[in-house]
Motif scaffolding. Structure first.
Motif, PDB file in Angstrom:
ATOM      1  N   LYS A   1     -13.472  -1.617  -8.081  1.00  0.00           N
ATOM      2  CA  LYS A   1     -13.805  -1.006  -6.721  1.00  0.00           C
ATOM      3  C   LYS A   1     -12.973  -1.162  -5.780  1.00  0.00           C
ATOM      4  CE  LYS A   1     -18.546  -2.073  -7.891  1.00  0.00           C
ATOM      5  NZ  LYS A   1     -20.034  -3.025  -7.921  1.00  0.00           N
ATOM      6  N   GLU A   2     -12.085  -2.114  -5.557  1.00  0.00           N
ATOM      7  CA  GLU A   2     -11.240  -2.429  -4.702  1.00  0.00           C
ATOM      8  C   GLU A   2     -10.076  -1.351  -4.782  1.00  0.00           C
ATOM      9  OE1 GLU A   2      -9.528  -6.390  -4.673  1.00  0.00           O
ATOM     10  OE2 GLU A   2     -11.384  -7.385  -4.203  1.00  0.00           O
ATOM     11  N   LEU A   3      -9.649  -1.143  -6.039  1.00  0.00           N
ATOM     12  CA  LEU A   3      -8.580   0.031  -6.247  1.00  0.00           C
ATOM     13  C   LEU A   3      -8.953   1.252  -5.828  1.00  0.00           C
ATOM     14  CD1 LEU A   3      -7.098  -1.300  -9.753  1.00  0.00           C
ATOM     15  CD2 LEU A   3      -5.836  -1.261  -7.493  1.00  0.00           C
ATOM     16  N   LEU A   4     -10.500   1.621  -6.121  1.00  0.00           N
ATOM     17  CA  LEU A   4     -10.813   2.867  -5.890  1.00  0.00           C
ATOM     18  C   LEU A   4     -10.928   3.013  -4.072  1.00  0.00           C
ATOM     19  CD1 LEU A   4     -14.089   3.602  -7.939  1.00  0.00           C
ATOM     20  CD2 LEU A   4     -11.653   4.777  -7.999  1.00  0.00           C
ATOM     21  N   GLY A   5     -11.289   1.890  -3.463  1.00  0.00           N
ATOM     22  CA  GLY A   5     -11.381   1.928  -2.124  1.00  0.00           C
ATOM     23  C   GLY A   5      -9.919   2.190  -1.456  1.00  0.00           C
ATOM     24  N   GLU A   6      -9.042   1.537  -2.110  1.00  0.00           N
ATOM     25  CA  GLU A   6      -7.535   1.471  -1.428  1.00  0.00           C
ATOM     26  C   GLU A   6      -7.123   2.862  -1.780  1.00  0.00           C
ATOM     27  OE1 GLU A   6      -4.149   0.895   0.078  1.00  0.00           O
ATOM     28  OE2 GLU A   6      -6.075  -0.602   0.161  1.00  0.00           O
ATOM     29  N   GLN A   7      -7.427   3.455  -3.060  1.00  0.00           N
ATOM     30  CA  GLN A   7      -6.966   4.861  -3.300  1.00  0.00           C
ATOM     31  C   GLN A   7      -7.466   5.963  -2.373  1.00  0.00           C
ATOM     32  OE1 GLN A   7      -8.722   7.006  -6.853  1.00  0.00           O
ATOM     33  NE2 GLN A   7      -6.681   6.949  -7.772  1.00  0.00           N
ATOM     34  N   GLU A   8      -8.594   5.538  -2.075  1.00  0.00           N
ATOM     35  CA  GLU A   8      -9.462   6.666  -1.080  1.00  0.00           C
ATOM     36  C   GLU A   8      -8.555   6.524   0.167  1.00  0.00           C
ATOM     37  OE1 GLU A   8     -11.765   9.599   0.401  1.00  0.00           O
ATOM     38  OE2 GLU A   8     -10.952   9.025  -1.524  1.00  0.00           O
ATOM     39  N   ARG A   9      -8.294   5.141   0.711  1.00  0.00           N
ATOM     40  CA  ARG A   9      -7.781   4.845   2.018  1.00  0.00           C
ATOM     41  C   ARG A   9      -6.290   5.535   2.217  1.00  0.00           C
ATOM     42  NH1 ARG A   9     -10.598   0.289   1.574  1.00  0.00           N
ATOM     43  NH2 ARG A   9      -9.022  -0.801   0.530  1.00  0.00           N
TER      44      ARG A   9
END
Length: 512
Positions: free
Chosen positions: A126-134
């Motif tokens: 979930k953190e990686l997904l959030g970072e990817q979107e940012r």
């Protein structure tokens, strides 16, 4: 897990631990792919450069370079963002505390417990997904800012001090810069844009600018020693993914600073235009390979358009075709600017479509089939353009002939009746056209389709048919009969009679 798959690199000096992590954890189900593994931090740094993982799971205590030294070395390098998770035992908790100072908040305790590790990996996902979107949002914002600034170089009226500062910052990213102009259909340009801008194998700066309906500009950085003069190597790689589609590509001369890119743009534009009059597609145009020639921007094409439209109004296919090719010859001889020719043809498309506006379904179908509005942005040569215009005009003529024939089915009967009643007079198709309010050419076509012969032949047939009737009565001289059926000249009567019956009037009279 979602469709996104993140790459994981595993580092541990215990082969059994590496094997256990790979076998016991369902990486695919959790949204990961194990891209590699190694036994110490030195090897780990090399693999990180090669494999570009999003997550690195490393043991704390290892020979040569331990996990914390690996993390510190990576941070000092200033590489791209990578998530780290450390593996340690209870006795090594002080290492875990030190890892927190490096921003590492994930650690797994030995021995590895599948359930707890899987839960931790879900959180990291979930953190990686959030970072990817940012990162995506940041890239888009940075990219759009750069594109806007570069556009101000191509169109200086939109320049500002802030944009100049952005330009100077971008200019430092690469050793040299250039502009490549591309003409292709809209779908193909979108494919090239996506493949070029987001290609992981080519990290140099690239900025794609859509130029209204005339094509696209690729402003790109390059290294002369690696990419060749003017960055031709990068553009050749672009052309190599073009497949069988046709693109027109013009490449300007490179410049060491983005501030000089306007001259590159103007030159690429001139080079791109040269392909319009070629007979075959010749690929990338470069200044070193061609001789520029000034285009004519003052050519008056009104007479050409009038001739083409007039022939079409007359439903004269051969006249229309000749007028179209005559215009093409003039454009090539006068070296008329391609944009003038393109707009000339596009305008003709709409003028011609007006002639079939009484058949809205047909007009809409034709415009959808040929779609003149997309012509300016296509990689089009003049001969292709002329072929499209010719085919479009032919289809419109066929439609108009069909419609006129349908409407004229009733009137053609009246016309034939009139001819039968007046064939003895000095009747011409021009006079007949005036009486029935039809164009002479169109009237001639109607009569040909209805009677199987042209107007003059039809009149002669009627006259000779009446002459044979009078000859059988044997009451008049041949010259009197010729005059009665409409011939002022007896020799003309004799010629037409013998042509149809294969004998003279006297021979016919004797036989009957």
């Amino acid at each position: 897990m979602g469709n996104t798959v993140f790459k994981v690199l595993l580092i541990d000096d215990e082969p059994g631990a590496l094997e256990g992590m790979q076998l016991w954890i369902d990486w695919a189900k959790l949204g990961y792919e194990v891209c590699g593994s190694c036994e110490n931090g030195v090897e780990g740094l090399k693999l990180m450069e090669q494999l570009r993982p999003e997550l690195v799971i490393t043991d704390v205590r290892m020979p040569l370079m331990d996990g914390l030294e690996l993390i510190e070395a990576w941070r000092q390098r200033g590489g791209w963002p990578v998530r780290f998770a450390i593996v340690s035992g209870y006795s090594e908790f002080q290492y875990a505390q030190k890892a927190l100072r490096f921003g590492v908040s994930h650690y797994f305790l030995k021995p590895i417990d599948e359930e707890s590790v899987s839960e931790e990996l879900r959180g990291i996902y979930k953190e990686l997904l959030g970072e990817q979107e940012r990162q995506r949002i940041h890239r888009i914002a940075s990219y759009e800012e750069a594109v806007t600034a570069i556009e101000s170089l191509l169109y200086p009226q939109y320049a500002s001090a802030e944009k100049q500062r952005v330009i100077d910052r971008l200019s430092e990213l690469c050793e040299a810069w250039n502009v490549c102009l591309i003409q292709a259909d809209a779908q193909r340009r979108m494919e090239l844009k996506e493949r070029l801008l987001f290609a992981p194998h080519d990290p140099r700066a690239s900025y794609w600018i859509d130029l209204d309906n005339t094509g696209s500009a690729l402003v790109f950085g390059y290294a002369p020693n690696e990419d060749g003069p003017d960055g031709i190597g990068r553009i050749q790689r672009l052309a190599s993914v073009a497949g069988s589609s046709r693109e027109f590509i013009g490449l300007g001369r490179g410049t060491p600073s983005l501030r000089g890119i306007e001259a590159s743009y103007r030159e690429a534009k001139e080079l791109l235009q040269l392909q319009f009059y070629e007979y075959v597609h010749t690929g990338i145009k470069r200044r070193s390979a061609v001789q520029l020639r000034a285009f004519n921007y003052r050519y008056d094409q009104v007479s050409q358009a009038d001739r083409i439209i007039t022939a079409l109004q007359l439903l004269d296919k051969s006249g229309f075709e000749e007028a179209v090719w005559a215009a093409a010859r003039h454009f090539r001889d006068e070296w008329v600017a391609p944009e003038i020719v393109i707009h000339f043809v596009a305008h003709l498309f709409f003028q011609i479509s007006e002639l079939v506006k009484e058949m809205p379904d047909a007009a809409e179908r034709l415009l959808e089939k040929y779609n003149p509005s997309r012509i300016p942005g296509q990689a089009v040569m003049m001969d292709d353009l002329i072929d499209q215009l010719r085919a479009f005009g032919f289809e419109c003529i066929d439609l108009l002939l069909e419609e006129n024939m349908r409407v004229s089915q009733g009137i053609i009967h009246d016309i034939n009746q009139y001819i039968r009643a007046h064939y003895r007079e000095a009747l011409t198709i021009k006079k007949l056209a005036e009486i029935f309010y039809l164009h002479p050419v169109y009237l001639g076509q109607l009569l040909m389709k209805k009677n199987g012969v042209g107007f003059n032949e039809w009149v002669h047939n009627l006259r000779i048919e009446e002459a044979t009737r009078l000859l059988r009565l044997n009451q008049y001289k041949n010259s009197e009969i010729a005059e009665q059926v409409g011939y002022v000249n007896y020799s003309q009567f004799l010629k037409q009679f013998e042509k149809r019956l294969g004998m003279s009037p006297n021979e016919y009279k004797n036989r009957n």
